[in-house]
Design a protein around this motif. Structure first.
Motif, PDB file in Angstrom:
ATOM      1  N   VAL A 102      46.016 -11.479  19.116  1.00  0.00           N
ATOM      2  CA  VAL A 102      45.501 -10.666  20.220  1.00  0.00           C
ATOM      3  C   VAL A 102      43.987 -10.823  20.318  1.00  0.00           C
ATOM      4  O   VAL A 102      43.432 -11.016  21.407  1.00  0.00           O
ATOM      5  CB  VAL A 102      45.898  -9.186  20.044  1.00  0.00           C
ATOM      6  CG1 VAL A 102      45.240  -8.322  21.112  1.00  0.00           C
ATOM      7  CG2 VAL A 102      47.421  -9.034  20.116  1.00  0.00           C
ATOM      8  N   LEU A 103      43.292 -10.775  19.178  1.00  0.00           N
ATOM      9  CA  LEU A 103      41.844 -10.944  19.182  1.00  0.00           C
ATOM     10  C   LEU A 103      41.438 -12.312  19.724  1.00  0.00           C
ATOM     11  O   LEU A 103      40.433 -12.445  20.433  1.00  0.00           O
ATOM     12  CB  LEU A 103      41.286 -10.762  17.769  1.00  0.00           C
ATOM     13  CG  LEU A 103      40.981  -9.323  17.359  1.00  0.00           C
ATOM     14  CD1 LEU A 103      40.843  -9.220  15.853  1.00  0.00           C
ATOM     15  CD2 LEU A 103      39.718  -8.821  18.046  1.00  0.00           C
ATOM     16  N   ALA A 104      42.224 -13.338  19.395  1.00  0.00           N
ATOM     17  CA  ALA A 104      41.909 -14.688  19.853  1.00  0.00           C
ATOM     18  C   ALA A 104      42.286 -14.919  21.311  1.00  0.00           C
ATOM     19  O   ALA A 104      41.993 -15.986  21.863  1.00  0.00           O
ATOM     20  CB  ALA A 104      42.607 -15.714  18.959  1.00  0.00           C
ATOM     21  N   GLY A 105      42.943 -13.954  21.928  1.00  0.00           N
ATOM     22  CA  GLY A 105      43.312 -14.098  23.335  1.00  0.00           C
ATOM     23  C   GLY A 105      44.573 -14.900  23.564  1.00  0.00           C
ATOM     24  O   GLY A 105      44.865 -15.289  24.698  1.00  0.00           O
ATOM     25  N   ILE A 106      45.333 -15.131  22.493  1.00  0.00           N
ATOM     26  CA  ILE A 106      46.556 -15.927  22.598  1.00  0.00           C
ATOM     27  C   ILE A 106      47.740 -15.063  23.020  1.00  0.00           C
ATOM     28  O   ILE A 106      48.638 -15.511  23.727  1.00  0.00           O
ATOM     29  CB  ILE A 106      46.850 -16.616  21.256  1.00  0.00           C
ATOM     30  CG1 ILE A 106      45.739 -17.621  20.926  1.00  0.00           C
ATOM     31  CG2 ILE A 106      48.207 -17.303  21.259  1.00  0.00           C
ATOM     32  CD1 ILE A 106      45.850 -18.191  19.527  1.00  0.00           C
ATOM     33  N   ARG A 107      47.740 -13.819  22.571  1.00  0.00           N
ATOM     34  CA  ARG A 107      48.873 -12.933  22.809  1.00  0.00           C
ATOM     35  C   ARG A 107      48.383 -11.636  23.439  1.00  0.00           C
ATOM     36  O   ARG A 107      47.376 -11.063  23.010  1.00  0.00           O
ATOM     37  CB  ARG A 107      49.574 -12.630  21.475  1.00  0.00           C
ATOM     38  CG  ARG A 107      50.744 -11.674  21.574  1.00  0.00           C
ATOM     39  CD  ARG A 107      51.485 -11.611  20.266  1.00  0.00           C
ATOM     40  NE  ARG A 107      52.672 -10.794  20.362  1.00  0.00           N
ATOM     41  CZ  ARG A 107      53.638 -10.773  19.455  1.00  0.00           C
ATOM     42  NH1 ARG A 107      53.546 -11.535  18.377  1.00  0.00           N
ATOM     43  NH2 ARG A 107      54.701 -10.012  19.610  1.00  0.00           N
ATOM     44  N   ALA A 108      49.096 -11.169  24.440  1.00  0.00           N
ATOM     45  CA  ALA A 108      48.751  -9.904  25.082  1.00  0.00           C
ATOM     46  C   ALA A 108      49.426  -8.753  24.345  1.00  0.00           C
ATOM     47  O   ALA A 108      50.592  -8.852  23.964  1.00  0.00           O
ATOM     48  CB  ALA A 108      49.187  -9.911  26.542  1.00  0.00           C
ATOM     49  N   PRO A 109      48.726  -7.642  24.140  1.00  0.00           N
ATOM     50  CA  PRO A 109      49.357  -6.484  23.507  1.00  0.00           C
ATOM     51  C   PRO A 109      50.243  -5.744  24.498  1.00  0.00           C
ATOM     52  O   PRO A 109      50.118  -5.915  25.714  1.00  0.00           O
ATOM     53  CB  PRO A 109      48.152  -5.627  23.103  1.00  0.00           C
ATOM     54  CG  PRO A 109      47.127  -5.934  24.147  1.00  0.00           C
ATOM     55  CD  PRO A 109      47.318  -7.391  24.483  1.00  0.00           C
ATOM     56  N   ASP A 110      51.137  -4.920  23.972  1.00  0.00           N
ATOM     57  CA  ASP A 110      51.967  -4.085  24.837  1.00  0.00           C
ATOM     58  C   ASP A 110      51.223  -2.834  25.286  1.00  0.00           C
ATOM     59  O   ASP A 110      51.573  -2.228  26.303  1.00  0.00           O
ATOM     60  CB  ASP A 110      53.254  -3.703  24.103  1.00  0.00           C
ATOM     61  CG  ASP A 110      54.127  -4.917  23.842  1.00  0.00           C
ATOM     62  OD1 ASP A 110      54.527  -5.583  24.816  1.00  0.00           O
ATOM     63  OD2 ASP A 110      54.384  -5.232  22.667  1.00  0.00           O
ATOM     64  N   ALA A 111      50.216  -2.450  24.535  1.00  0.00           N
ATOM     65  CA  ALA A 111      49.360  -1.326  24.912  1.00  0.00           C
ATOM     66  C   ALA A 111      47.991  -1.548  24.288  1.00  0.00           C
ATOM     67  O   ALA A 111      47.837  -2.330  23.349  1.00  0.00           O
ATOM     68  CB  ALA A 111      49.959   0.000  24.454  1.00  0.00           C
ATOM     69  N   GLY A 112      46.994  -0.850  24.796  1.00  0.00           N
ATOM     70  CA  GLY A 112      45.637  -1.063  24.332  1.00  0.00           C
ATOM     71  C   GLY A 112      44.993  -2.217  25.088  1.00  0.00           C
ATOM     72  O   GLY A 112      45.561  -2.748  26.051  1.00  0.00           O
TER      73      GLY A 112
END
Length: 227
Positions: A52-62
């Motif tokens: 998530v920090l690297a921008g590879i995966r989107a979080p479900d919330a936040g």
């Protein structure tokens, strides 16, 4: 130039089945020139947070914030300049390399994309103590330590503002671990923000100005540097 995730929540379905679980909420902030440690037991979601920090995966919330602005595009849909600014060094370096390509061709891809000279790439290989004579080999033809140093050098070549290092010293020999530790300290001194994920509490204590657990923030301060 800060990088952060705020109240990140990811709903995770384990591969091969098993009970789904929720990771988070987690808040982490990395400022320029800072090394922040991320700790937690196996399976707690540290790699998910790294993605998530690297921008590879989107979080479900936040949300993920770069320079205080929320991310609106993820993965390859993000502009190249945005992707360049945050580089991920994964625990398993072969996951960052196309097994069909020689390391020379693998290095050339980001150099061309970001218009960086081959000479600059060689400089980082030398700083990461990777022998350029190995560049004509494929990933499976070099050792794990050599490949990890190559992946770190390739990430640093593009001049990221932030580096997310996910267990890069796990299962590595003492020489590779010391090399990576020295490089992380150097790039942080030069202004790069670093998130270091590791099970090695001694390494975290030596390198990090503070540490974040998956369920709470733990303040610790840098001790004697590695020799």
């Amino acid at each position: 130039m800060s990088l952060a995730i705020e109240e990140m929540v990811v709903h995770h379905q384990p591969a091969g089945g098993g009970e789904p679980r929720t990771i988070g909420p987690l808040t982490v902030r990395i400022d320029p020139g800072e090394i922040v440690g991320l700790a937690g037991p196996s399976g707690s979601g540290k790699t998910t947070a790294a993605q998530v920090l690297a921008g590879i995966r989107a979080p479900d919330a936040g949300r993920r914030l770069l320079d205080g602005r929320p991310t609106t595009r993820w993965g390859w849909s993000a502009p190249p300049e945005v992707r360049r600014r945050v580089q991920l060094v994964p625990q398993l370096p072969h996951l960052a390399c196309d097994p069909r390509l020689t390391l020379r061709r693998s290095l050339a891809i980001p150099l061309r994309r970001h218009r960086i000279s081959y000479h600059q790439g060689l400089e980082w290989l030398n700083r990461c103590e990777f022998d350029p004579a190995l560049l004509d080999r494929r990933p499976d033809q070099v050792s794990g330590g050599q490949l990890q140093r190559f992946v770190l050098a390739r990430a640093l070549t593009v001049g990221p503002d932030h580096l997310v290092v996910d267990e890069a010293t796990s299962a590595q020999d003492a020489i590779t671990t010391a090399t990576i530790a020295r490089l992380l300290r150097t790039v942080a001194t030069d202004g790069t923000g670093v998130l270091l994920i590791s099970h090695d509490t001694t390494l975290l204590d030596q390198l990090c100005s503070r540490q974040v657990a998956m369920d709470q923030e733990v303040q610790r301060y840098r001790s004697a540097p590695l020799e």
